[in-house]
Design a protein around this motif. Sequence first.
Motif, PDB file in Angstrom:
ATOM      1  N   PHE A 160       0.817  -1.232   0.130  1.00  0.00           N
ATOM      2  CA  PHE A 160       0.114  -0.027   0.042  1.00  0.00           C
ATOM      3  C   PHE A 160       0.902   1.316  -0.119  1.00  0.00           C
ATOM      4  CE2 PHE A 160      -1.938  -3.454   2.509  1.00  0.00           C
ATOM      5  CZ  PHE A 160      -3.254  -3.552   2.015  1.00  0.00           C
ATOM      6  N   PRO A 161       0.711   2.229  -0.968  1.00  0.00           N
ATOM      7  CA  PRO A 161      -0.069   2.018  -1.986  1.00  0.00           C
ATOM      8  C   PRO A 161       0.625   1.124  -3.159  1.00  0.00           C
ATOM      9  CG  PRO A 161       0.842   4.122  -2.078  1.00  0.00           C
ATOM     10  CD  PRO A 161       1.310   3.703  -0.717  1.00  0.00           C
ATOM     11  N   TYR A 174      -2.451  -8.968  10.180  1.00  0.00           N
ATOM     12  CA  TYR A 174      -3.848  -8.102   9.950  1.00  0.00           C
ATOM     13  C   TYR A 174      -4.700  -8.708  10.636  1.00  0.00           C
ATOM     14  CZ  TYR A 174      -4.851 -12.287   7.189  1.00  0.00           C
ATOM     15  OH  TYR A 174      -5.074 -13.536   6.679  1.00  0.00           O
ATOM     16  N   PHE A 358      -3.060   0.914  10.260  1.00  0.00           N
ATOM     17  CA  PHE A 358      -4.061   1.476   9.682  1.00  0.00           C
ATOM     18  C   PHE A 358      -5.178   0.522   9.310  1.00  0.00           C
ATOM     19  CE2 PHE A 358      -1.236   0.306   6.063  1.00  0.00           C
ATOM     20  CZ  PHE A 358      -2.118   0.066   5.065  1.00  0.00           C
ATOM     21  N   ARG A 359      -6.418   1.120   8.733  1.00  0.00           N
ATOM     22  CA  ARG A 359      -7.590   0.133   8.286  1.00  0.00           C
ATOM     23  C   ARG A 359      -7.732   0.373   6.978  1.00  0.00           C
ATOM     24  NH1 ARG A 359      -8.370   1.362  13.706  1.00  0.00           N
ATOM     25  NH2 ARG A 359      -9.212  -0.329  14.838  1.00  0.00           N
ATOM     26  N   TYR A 360      -7.998  -0.749   6.236  1.00  0.00           N
ATOM     27  CA  TYR A 360      -8.335  -0.500   4.785  1.00  0.00           C
ATOM     28  C   TYR A 360      -9.579  -1.531   4.477  1.00  0.00           C
ATOM     29  CZ  TYR A 360      -7.576  -1.923  -0.006  1.00  0.00           C
ATOM     30  OH  TYR A 360      -7.890  -2.180  -1.376  1.00  0.00           O
ATOM     31  N   LYS A 362     -12.481  -3.330   1.721  1.00  0.00           N
ATOM     32  CA  LYS A 362     -13.139  -3.544   0.284  1.00  0.00           C
ATOM     33  C   LYS A 362     -14.549  -3.779   0.391  1.00  0.00           C
ATOM     34  CE  LYS A 362      -8.734  -6.400  -0.749  1.00  0.00           C
ATOM     35  NZ  LYS A 362      -8.218  -7.667  -0.813  1.00  0.00           N
ATOM     36  N   ARG A 372     -18.794  -4.954   3.099  1.00  0.00           N
ATOM     37  CA  ARG A 372     -17.263  -4.617   2.888  1.00  0.00           C
ATOM     38  C   ARG A 372     -16.780  -5.648   3.727  1.00  0.00           C
ATOM     39  NH1 ARG A 372     -15.576   0.779   6.772  1.00  0.00           N
ATOM     40  NH2 ARG A 372     -16.053  -0.412   8.723  1.00  0.00           N
ATOM     41  N   LYS A 376      -7.638  -4.398   9.426  1.00  0.00           N
ATOM     42  CA  LYS A 376      -6.735  -3.814  10.241  1.00  0.00           C
ATOM     43  C   LYS A 376      -5.356  -4.119   9.708  1.00  0.00           C
ATOM     44  CE  LYS A 376      -5.463  -1.994  14.659  1.00  0.00           C
ATOM     45  NZ  LYS A 376      -5.898  -1.748  16.014  1.00  0.00           N
ATOM     46  N   VAL A 377      -4.401  -3.368   9.154  1.00  0.00           N
ATOM     47  CA  VAL A 377      -3.351  -3.775   8.603  1.00  0.00           C
ATOM     48  C   VAL A 377      -2.117  -3.329   9.518  1.00  0.00           C
ATOM     49  CG1 VAL A 377      -1.739  -3.569   6.705  1.00  0.00           C
ATOM     50  CG2 VAL A 377      -4.230  -3.659   6.209  1.00  0.00           C
TER      51      VAL A 377
END
Length: 499
Positions: A160-161, A174, A358-360, A362, A372, A376-377
């Motif tokens: 990321f990214p 995660y 951080f949180r991501y 999908k 979704r 939490k990465v």
Amino acid sequence: MGRGGKRDRVEKVLHSRTSHEAHQLLLLQVLAGGSRHIGSSREGEEEEEREECMCGVKRPSSLGVIWPKMRNQITSTLSDFFFEYETPRQVLVRNRRVGVVCRLIQLGVLGYIIGWVFIYEKGYQSTDVAVSSVFTKMKGVGYTEVKGGERIWDVADYVFPPQGDSSFVVMTNYIITEGQALGKCPELPGKANCQTDADCEGGGVKRQMTGMCVNTTKTCEVYAWCPVEDDNHIPDPALLSSAENYTLFIKNSITFPLFGVTRSNLVEGINSAYISECLYHPVDAPLCPIFKLGDIVKISGFDFETIARVGGAIGILIDWTCNLDVSVKHCKPVYTFHGLYGNPDETEKVKASVGYNFRYAKHYMEDKVEKRTLLKVFGIRLDIIVQTLARRFDIIPTLTAIGSGVGIFGVATVVCDLVLLYLLPKREFYKNMKFKYTNMEQDSDSLALDSSIFYSEANQGQVEAHDRSNQQKLEAQSHCTDKSGENSREQSETDGTKE
């Protein structure tokens, strides 16, 4: 007889007066810095004498007298300005202590100029900072098995990214919450406990409360993405511990616009065959642009198992310090690695904030309902920092450094003067030798007396020459007087004859 004696007395008075006035005039001219113009003044006086001796001839106009004097004075001033050099007088002092102090200070200044300014700071070179660009690419595949579910993670999943920037995160652990949908559900135990609905009034900080207390969980009901995320337990060991074997490829290009030099970290000898089999090592392969993630963490001072579990940040510094006075092929990058978050020597209990996460999310649609998957990465943040500095010889900074060094040499003179003027027993003698005191308000007699001591033989010769000029003037005046007397006697004889 009476007429001749009177004439002699007049000549003596004129001679003494003229000589005395000449001495005073010459002395004042020298004191006022006008000794350079004596020659031109003498020429003007000689012209004046010739005009006065023109017995019975009409004198020229005042403009004809003043203009030659002004012209000679201007010419003399310009000539002195261009063809004369002034230098201060120096006093040589024979004193061992003062001499040793002076030489020690000068030696220290010389060591500073050579050692610090020229050797360490490279004061003889001009500098430039490069314009840089960085391109990165991760490679590696991860495998996880959580609650019986197997999954493969590739670069598109754990970086990321994904654009290949100079700052990115590699996911190593995660917490996943699947199937979340907007709705009402009870809060997690321990975060919003309640007994009645009154305990759930007033909204909430992290989630919006509905004002209802759920009896089954004894927690407040919230309006959020349900089910709510439970991040109280971080997986240990890290789910993607295989990230230790991931590889990172860095491509860096720089340009020094001032010197017109462009370089890449793919220097001479780095080709496709070498890249396909090399792996960075500080000693064995310091120029290889491919890095193993586990080696990066290890060199930066962290333990991979710890940083993979909770995350962290590492800085990769690419240093381009180039001396362009030699061949440009010697301009090569140097890689260093630094842990940026926390001190590796600290224990987990004393750290104020541990790790990096951080949180991501999908998002997807299921039965026309938006849902979704929340992640939490926890990962390792890599910041690639390029530091550049190029140097090349330039005459301007060289002369500036030399000039400043010569100016610093004056410190020795100042210190030694202070010692001589205020500390040594014979300071009054040195003060009298170093400084000359003059009083411009002295009367003419005192100035004439001092001039015999102060002025050189050259100035005395100028006074004597001026006296000779005045003597010639008196003789010319005497000749004119004799001629006038003869004319008078001839006139008297003529008158007697007529009678």
